[in-house]
Structures are given as structure tokens and as C-alpha cells.
Design a protein around this motif. Structure first.
Motif, mmCIF file in Angstrom:
data_model
loop_
_atom_site.group_PDB
_atom_site.id
_atom_site.type_symbol
_atom_site.label_atom_id
_atom_site.label_comp_id
_atom_site.label_asym_id
_atom_site.label_seq_id
_atom_site.Cartn_x
_atom_site.Cartn_y
_atom_site.Cartn_z
ATOM 1 N N VAL A 8 64.323 -1.144 56.366
ATOM 2 C CA VAL A 8 62.869 -0.727 57.070
ATOM 3 C C VAL A 8 62.139 -0.830 57.952
ATOM 4 O O VAL A 8 61.787 0.005 58.378
ATOM 5 N N GLY A 46 68.733 1.424 52.263
ATOM 6 C CA GLY A 46 66.917 1.383 52.969
ATOM 7 C C GLY A 46 65.822 2.634 52.778
ATOM 8 O O GLY A 46 65.052 2.534 52.401
ATOM 9 N N LEU A 50 62.244 3.283 52.075
ATOM 10 C CA LEU A 50 60.890 3.651 52.459
ATOM 11 C C LEU A 50 60.839 5.540 51.612
ATOM 12 O O LEU A 50 59.508 5.729 52.024
#
Length: 248
Positions: A8, A46, A50
């Protein structure tokens, strides 16, 4: 820091550094995982995080792209925070909404004063506010008042004032809070005599102050308007779902 957090942070930094811009496609999974020094599994976690945050958009069979990064997308998860915090804390939610919208009204009036009501952006917001008022008047003049339709005109009016403020982040925050106070406002319309008529008059006064470019008056009008709803929530002990939480 977990591997997911590392992904991230890594992708976020790529956006901040200009390596990735709004609308860009992310590098293929193998290359991006190597660049971030993580496994493909960690990369996927990740990317999913997001995506939930509105930063990325995964398109089946086409790859993953950076979204428009519009404030409404990025602040979308704020609605969940408001929902969770609102359970048993409706008054706190309405207080924050009042603070945000009071400032928005002042900024809207300042924008009209500095840019004039002939500016295209100003014209759009003013037209939306006037249309919301007109629609509300038509509904109230009809044979049967539709409470939820009136609430939608209320949402449209407040959204127009937020647009006139000229700050997309502030407008997105206001939208997040407003959407989580709808049920309490509907309940007020159903249980408090004259609430809709009073709301209409208060909206007219707010818009007049905005169009006159009077920031201080616009703030006062908006604060007074929203204090009415706040007082109703406090007296009736409503949570954000509109349910009465008064103990028997």
C-alpha cells in the motif's frame, strides 16, 4: 509493517512521486512485485486494499488502473466510519455535519462575492440549489406530501451549497456525513409538524445570503438551520438509523 502495508505504501508513493498518475495502468504483477520486493500474494492483498480505498480499479481481463483519485472516491470509506461511529452517537455526527456545512455556506457566499453569479461553476451550483427549492415547493403544494422525496430535495440543496464552496474535499466530507443522517431527518419530517415547511423557508434564507455574498449571514443561517435537526436528535435520542433509543 506488514507486507500488505508495504505494498500500500509503495504504490501510494509511486503515485505521489509521479511514477503513476490518475488513469495509468499498473505494471504487470510480476514486475511490480519484484519492484516492491514482495510476493505476488502480498501484492494482491495490497492491491485489494487500495481498491477498497478507491485508489485502484481492477478490471477483469484488463489489468489494474489508478482511479481518477477524485475526492468522492477516496473519501467513500468515510461513510463506513460515520456509520460505525453513529451507533448511539447520532448527536456527534450531526454536530460535525453542522460544522462542515456552516463553513461551506460561508465559503459559497465568499465565492459568489469574488467570482460573481455569472461564473459557469457558480451558475451550475446556483441552478441546482434553486431547482431543489422549486421541487420542494411543488411537493409541498401537492395533494399528498411525499416525505422521502422532500428529503431528497434537501440533500440536493445542501449538495449544491457544498459545490458552491469550491472545495471538493469539503463537499465529499459533507456528502459522507449527510448520507448517514438521512434516516433521522426522515423521521423528523414524519413526526414533527411543519418541519418540511420550516426547512424550505430556512433553505431560502441560506440561499439568499449566499447570493448576496454575505459569508457571515450565510454561516449563521446554515448553523441555525442545522441546529434544528440537532436539537430534534438530542431531544428524541435518535441514533443514525432513525430508531428511538430512549430506554423504557
Amino acid at each position: 509493517m506488514s507486507r500488505t502495508d508495504h505494498v500500500v505504501d509503495g504504490i501510494t508513493q509511486m503515485i505521489l512521486d509521479g511514477e503513476l498518475a490518475a488513469g495509468d495502468r499498473l505494471p504487470i504483477e510480476k514486475d511490480l512485485a519484484a519492484a516492491l520486493r514482495v510476493s505476488r500474494g502480498s501484492l494482491r492483498e495490497g492491491v485489494r486494499a487500495l481498491t477498497l480505498l478507491g485508489v485502484l480499479d481492477t478490471r477483469q481481463g484488463d489489468g489494474t488502473y489508478v482511479t481518477s483519485l477524485d475526492a468522492n472516491l477516496l473519501l467513500g470509506p468515510m461513510g463506513l466510519l460515520v456509520e460505525l461511529q453513529g451507533a448511539g452517537n447520532a448527536l456527534h455526527i450531526h454536530t460535525v455535519r453542522r460544522l462542515l456545512e456552516t463553513e461551506a455556506a460561508g465559503l459559497a457566499a465568499a465565492n459568489v462575492a469574488s467570482r460573481g453569479d455569472q461564473d459557469p461553476t457558480m451558475q451550475d451550483g446556483i441552478a441546482r440549489a434553486r431547482a431543489a427549492l422549486a421541487t420542494g415547493e411543488q411537493i409541498l403544494a401537492g395533494p399528498q406530501v411525499e416525505n422521502e422525496q422532500l428529503i431528497q430535495t434537501d440533500v440536493a440543496f445542501h449538495g449544491a451549497i457544498a459545490e458552491l464552496a469550491g472545495n471538493p474535499v469539503l463537499a465529499a466530507l459533507i456528502a459522507a456525513f449527510a448520507s448517514r443522517t438521512l434516516r433521522a431527518r426522515i423521521w423528523r419530517g414524519l413526526t414533527e409538524d411543519g418541519a418540511h415547511q420550516r426547512t424550505g423557508r430556512e433553505h431560502e434564507l441560506i440561499l439568499r445570503a449566499v447570493l448576496e455574498g454575505d459569508s457571515e449571514r450565510a454561516r449563521v443561517r446554515m448553523a441555525a438551520h442545522l441546529l434544528d435537526v440537532e436539537d430534534f436528535v438530542e431531544v428524541t435520542n435518535l441514533d443514525t438509523s432513525g430508531a428511538d433509543t430512549t430506554k423504557e
